[in-house]
Design a protein around this motif. Structure first.
Motif, PDB file in Angstrom:
ATOM      1  N   PRO A  13       0.829  -1.209   0.000  1.00 31.13           N
ATOM      2  CA  PRO A  13       0.000   0.000   0.000  1.00 31.13           C
ATOM      3  C   PRO A  13       0.859   1.253   0.000  1.00 31.13           C
ATOM      4  N   ALA A  14       0.441   2.244  -0.779  1.00 30.94           N
ATOM      5  CA  ALA A  14       1.170   3.510  -0.820  1.00 30.94           C
ATOM      6  C   ALA A  14       0.940   4.277   0.476  1.00 30.94           C
ATOM      7  N   LEU A  15       1.978   4.895   0.995  1.00 34.10           N
ATOM      8  CA  LEU A  15       1.876   5.649   2.233  1.00 34.10           C
ATOM      9  C   LEU A  15       1.997   7.140   1.943  1.00 34.10           C
ATOM     10  N   GLY A  16       1.218   7.916   2.654  1.00 31.88           N
ATOM     11  CA  GLY A  16       1.341   9.361   2.573  1.00 31.88           C
ATOM     12  C   GLY A  16       0.822   9.953   1.283  1.00 31.88           C
ATOM     13  N   GLY A  17       0.026   9.210   0.536  1.00 29.94           N
ATOM     14  CA  GLY A  17      -0.451   9.722  -0.734  1.00 29.94           C
ATOM     15  C   GLY A  17      -1.818  10.358  -0.672  1.00 29.94           C
ATOM     16  N   GLY A  18      -2.397  10.489   0.509  1.00 28.79           N
ATOM     17  CA  GLY A  18      -3.721  11.059   0.624  1.00 28.79           C
ATOM     18  C   GLY A  18      -4.782  10.067   0.180  1.00 28.79           C
ATOM     19  N   LEU A  19      -5.999  10.584   0.024  1.00 32.02           N
ATOM     20  CA  LEU A  19      -7.112   9.731  -0.361  1.00 32.02           C
ATOM     21  C   LEU A  19      -7.047   9.402  -1.849  1.00 32.02           C
ATOM     22  N   PRO A  20      -7.552   8.222  -2.255  1.00 30.74           N
ATOM     23  CA  PRO A  20      -7.561   7.885  -3.673  1.00 30.74           C
ATOM     24  C   PRO A  20      -8.417   8.873  -4.469  1.00 30.74           C
ATOM     25  N   THR A  21      -8.051   9.102  -5.701  1.00 29.31           N
ATOM     26  CA  THR A  21      -8.825   9.973  -6.570  1.00 29.31           C
ATOM     27  C   THR A  21     -10.183   9.343  -6.860  1.00 29.31           C
ATOM     28  N   PRO A  22     -11.280  10.063  -6.672  1.00 29.93           N
ATOM     29  CA  PRO A  22     -12.591   9.460  -6.934  1.00 29.93           C
ATOM     30  C   PRO A  22     -12.797   9.179  -8.423  1.00 29.93           C
ATOM     31  N   ILE A  23     -13.332   8.026  -8.727  1.00 23.73           N
ATOM     32  CA  ILE A  23     -13.700   7.665 -10.098  1.00 23.73           C
ATOM     33  C   ILE A  23     -15.158   7.237 -10.061  1.00 23.73           C
ATOM     34  N   ARG A  24     -16.036   8.117 -10.568  1.00 25.35           N
ATOM     35  CA  ARG A  24     -17.477   7.888 -10.468  1.00 25.35           C
ATOM     36  C   ARG A  24     -18.120   7.568 -11.806  1.00 25.35           C
ATOM     37  N   ARG A  25     -17.406   7.836 -12.908  1.00 23.61           N
ATOM     38  CA  ARG A  25     -17.941   7.576 -14.241  1.00 23.61           C
ATOM     39  C   ARG A  25     -16.760   7.402 -15.183  1.00 23.61           C
ATOM     40  N   VAL A  26     -16.834   6.436 -16.077  1.00 21.80           N
ATOM     41  CA  VAL A  26     -15.744   6.139 -17.003  1.00 21.80           C
ATOM     42  C   VAL A  26     -16.276   6.177 -18.431  1.00 21.80           C
ATOM     43  N   GLY A  27     -15.494   6.749 -19.325  1.00 21.08           N
ATOM     44  CA  GLY A  27     -15.811   6.710 -20.743  1.00 21.08           C
ATOM     45  C   GLY A  27     -14.802   5.853 -21.475  1.00 21.08           C
ATOM     46  N   VAL A  28     -15.254   5.099 -22.473  1.00 21.26           N
ATOM     47  CA  VAL A  28     -14.377   4.305 -23.323  1.00 21.26           C
ATOM     48  C   VAL A  28     -14.561   4.794 -24.748  1.00 21.26           C
ATOM     49  N   LEU A  29     -13.504   5.335 -25.312  1.00 22.54           N
ATOM     50  CA  LEU A  29     -13.539   5.896 -26.656  1.00 22.54           C
ATOM     51  C   LEU A  29     -13.046   4.838 -27.639  1.00 22.54           C
ATOM     52  N   GLY A  30     -13.972   4.226 -28.378  1.00 20.95           N
ATOM     53  CA  GLY A  30     -13.632   3.148 -29.286  1.00 20.95           C
ATOM     54  C   GLY A  30     -14.737   2.114 -29.278  1.00 20.95           C
ATOM     55  N   SER A  31     -14.752   1.253 -30.311  1.00 19.63           N
ATOM     56  CA  SER A  31     -15.848   0.286 -30.414  1.00 19.63           C
ATOM     57  C   SER A  31     -15.381  -1.084 -30.887  1.00 19.63           C
ATOM     58  N   GLY A  32     -14.083  -1.343 -30.847  1.00 20.43           N
ATOM     59  CA  GLY A  32     -13.581  -2.650 -31.251  1.00 20.43           C
ATOM     60  C   GLY A  32     -13.590  -3.638 -30.095  1.00 20.43           C
ATOM     61  N   ASP A  33     -12.943  -4.769 -30.323  1.00 19.70           N
ATOM     62  CA  ASP A  33     -12.905  -5.828 -29.313  1.00 19.70           C
ATOM     63  C   ASP A  33     -12.229  -5.351 -28.037  1.00 19.70           C
ATOM     64  N   ALA A  34     -11.098  -4.659 -28.162  1.00 21.74           N
ATOM     65  CA  ALA A  34     -10.381  -4.194 -26.974  1.00 21.74           C
ATOM     66  C   ALA A  34     -11.222  -3.203 -26.185  1.00 21.74           C
TER      67      ALA A  34
END
Length: 658
Positions: A321-342
């Motif tokens: 675990p990382a020490l002294g790095g503060g709280l994790p950055t909030p991730i509440r919504r994700v976008g995926v740019l692309g439409s292939g298999d990956a």
């Protein structure tokens, strides 16, 4: 190219064994409760409780006092327990660099055996109250006791030495098969160790008979004292299995050898451990203990063990675990740019792991909807077929949506670019940046374009990074993180948070074309095919290394076409093929260091261990290349300092380091 200096020789973190006298309930007598403690406070960076020479001497002195008290009738029993969430983890492996000769190693192993075996000769019953982690020599210490309890909250128990190229040296190969039978001992000592160092949870340990009682975590020591009182007064029976017949021992050992033989590149220690388990079924205790000490001392001096220790240290440092790095950055919504298999696979992974809304933005409506359907199918494939699995899949699929315009990405905290048309990427990133407004981080997943080049068309290049995803995306434990010259700390923190929540370890690499793992696996595949003349011969030549997959599978993962196999074509020996591949890989690592893709050789090793399942007993790629001479042939010098991940330093080196 960055070079590494040999680390300074370590000093022992001493574990003390102080005791208190405790009156047992119901008039069962007085017990000496020994607490093992190295003085390190609990926390994410807590050092494990280990035993080096000074720690063993401290325990020995405590046992002197307890032996005198037992002879005088002052105590009815002795019990050992540990500090918070930690019983003990055995030998102090940090001290290994100070061991430079077989005789020195043998003396250390014998010292541990001598001290631990005293627990059977105190004249009173002994108990191990396993309150926390008990692995390696820590579990062996408990096995020397007459009885064992374990807390339901103990993280794990086990004997994983074979995964490090060692065998249990302080009694495990003798005591465990007589306690739980040879089949169970083969499982714990060999099979589980080779299956990704699998350990026992407390309930399984109880079911196998490794421990005698499974007790609640709340007031565990108090509950253990109550249980011990029942044992001492005869109210609590502790059954022991009847000795196994010879045929059972033979069948268990044969099964173990069959298992080891089927695993390419399995450590030699596994077969040595099986030999010791077999010896435990026929030889007197003193002979079995002596053989274990000699075997352990021999293995301690091998390159295989030194390399394994180096590899485990790299992985442990990366996953801590990382020490002294503060709280994790909030991730509440994700976008995926692309439409292939990956893109579909990445969207499914985010929905499953992050449990937040994920929008797939494709080039047109049909492509976006096609990717959405594929992502939904992938989500369903990862859950069970029962009612709970069906409900979970439905919830995760509901998080997925699609759009055919970059404005669908608005409000995303992270946008993952996964576009097949590389020429279109800069323009799409610029459009996505406008859709995001003043928030959100852009992340490119391409492995062929530098971040510096992608950032040129952006108004806020400080929010752009790249990640190199290692195939197969779902199971690889690594994300290679590439920051541009202008990338700010907040953007990188968001990507590291994303990686951790996806169940992967983020490792920072330089801004070069391609990623570390894919680039090296590609070179391995192409070099082995060229040297061997085909995949079948390449597999035969590389089999002793125990690579994570056959050449054909690796070729498919990195996108290399397999040539037709020519059965009657002349080919060099398997040794020559391995040597040519090693030299090619050394050339590639040297080029990556020169280009700044990695800062040090240890970055290469860390990426392969985490992302490609590189065999632990090879220690990483660069120690292997050093040992076989490929590093010197490719660029005139080894990658790592002598002794850092291979043979121990010479006496002269040791004296100079001091």
């Amino acid at each position: 190219m960055t070079t590494l200096d040999a680390p300074p020789l370590p000093t022992e973190t001493v574990t003390t064994a102080a005791f208190d006298l405790v009156d047992l309930p119901a008039g069962a007598g007085r017990v000496a409760l020994v607490r093992l403690d190295n003085g390190d406070p609990p926390g994410p960076a807590m050092r494990p409780t280990t035993f080096g020479p000074q720690s063993l001497a401290n325990l020995d002195q405590t046992l002197d006092a307890l032996s005198t008290m037992a002879a005088a009738g002052e105590i009815a029993a002795v019990a050992l327990t540990g500090k918070a969430m930690m019983f003990a983890t055995g030998a102090d492996l940090a001290m290994v660099p100070t061991v430079t000769a077989y005789e020195q190693a043998l003396e250390t192993i014998r010292q541990g055996q001598t001290v631990f075996r005293r627990l059977a000769d105190l004249g009173v019953p002994t108990f191990a109250f396993i309150n926390g982690l008990a692995i390696g020599g820590g579990l062996e210490l408990a096995l020397h006791c007459t009885y064992r309890t374990v807390s339901e909250s103990a993280p794990a128990l086990g004997l994983p030495e074979c995964a490090l190229g060692l065998v249990p040296g302080w009694g495990g190969t003798r005591l465990l098969p007589h306690l739980i039978g040879p089949e169970g001992a083969v499982r714990v000592i060999v099979t589980d160790a080779l299956e990704d160092r699998r350990l026992l949870d407390p309930r399984t340990a109880h079911q196998l008979g490794v421990v005698d009682a499974l007790l609640p975590a709340a007031d565990f020591v108090g509950a253990s004292l109550d249980w011990a009182a029942g044992v001492l007064q005869g109210r609590t029976a502790v059954p022991r299995p009847a000795p196994a017949p010879t045929t059972t021992w033979e069948a268990a050992i044969a099964h173990g050898h069959e298992f080891v033989g089927a695993r390419a590149g399995a450590t030699a220690a596994a077969n040595r451990a099986l030999d010791l388990i077999a010896l435990a079924g026929t030889a007197p205790a003193d002979e079995a203990f002596a053989a274990a000490a000699e075997t352990t001392a021999e293995l301690l001096m091998t390159d295989e063990f030194r390399a394994s220790l180096y590899a485990v240290g790299l992985v442990r440092a990366a996953t801590a675990p990382a020490l002294g790095g503060g709280l994790p950055t909030p991730i509440r919504r994700v976008g995926v740019l692309g439409s292939g298999d990956a893109a579909a696979r990445l969207a499914a992974l985010c929905a499953r792991r992050l449990q937040v809304p994920v929008v797939i933005c494709g080039a047109d409506r049909a492509a976006a909807d096609r990717a959405l359907r594929q992502a939904g199918e992938l989500v369903s494939a990862h859950v069970g077929a029962d009612r709970a699995g069906t409900s979970s899949a439905a919830r995760q699929r509901a998080l997925l949506s699609s759009g055919d315009d970059v404005h669908a990405l608005a409000g995303a905290d992270v946008v993952l670019e996964c576009v097949q048309d590389r020429a279109a990427v800069p323009g799409l990133l610029a459009a996505a940046e406008e859709a995001l407004g003043d928030t959100g981080v852009l992340v490119s997943t391409t492995g062929t374009v530098r971040v510096a080049d992608l950032a040129r068309g952006l108004r806020r290049p400080q929010r752009l990074l790249a990640i190199r995803l290692v195939p197969p995306m779902d199971t690889s434990g690594l994300v290679e993180v590439v920051a541009g010259d202008e990338t700010d700390d907040a953007a990188e923190a968001a990507v590291r948070t994303l990686a951790r929540r996806l169940g992967k370890v983020p490792v920072r690499i330089g801004d070069g074309a391609g990623g570390v793992v894919v680039r090296l696996l590609t070179r391995l595949v192409t070099a082995s095919l060229a040297a061997a003349g085909g995949a079948v011969r390449a597999d035969a030549a590389l089999a002793p290394l125990g690579l994570p997959a056959r050449v054909g599978v690796l070729a498919d993962l990195v996108g290399v076409d397999l040539p037709a196999e020519v059965a009657d074509a002349p080919a060099p020996s398997t040794d020559e093929v391995r040597h040519r591949v090693a030299v090619a890989l050394a050339e590639e690592v040297h080029a990556m260091l020169a280009e700044g893709v990695v800062r040090t050789p240890t970055d290469v090793d860390r990426c392969l261990l985490l992302g490609a399942g590189w065999p632990t007993h090879l220690g990483g790629l660069t120690p292997y290349l050093d040992r076989v001479g490929a590093s010197a042939q490719a660029h005139g010098a080894p990658f790592l300092p002598t002794g850092m991940a291979s043979r121990p330093r010479s006496d002269a080196d040791t004296t100079a380091a001091r």
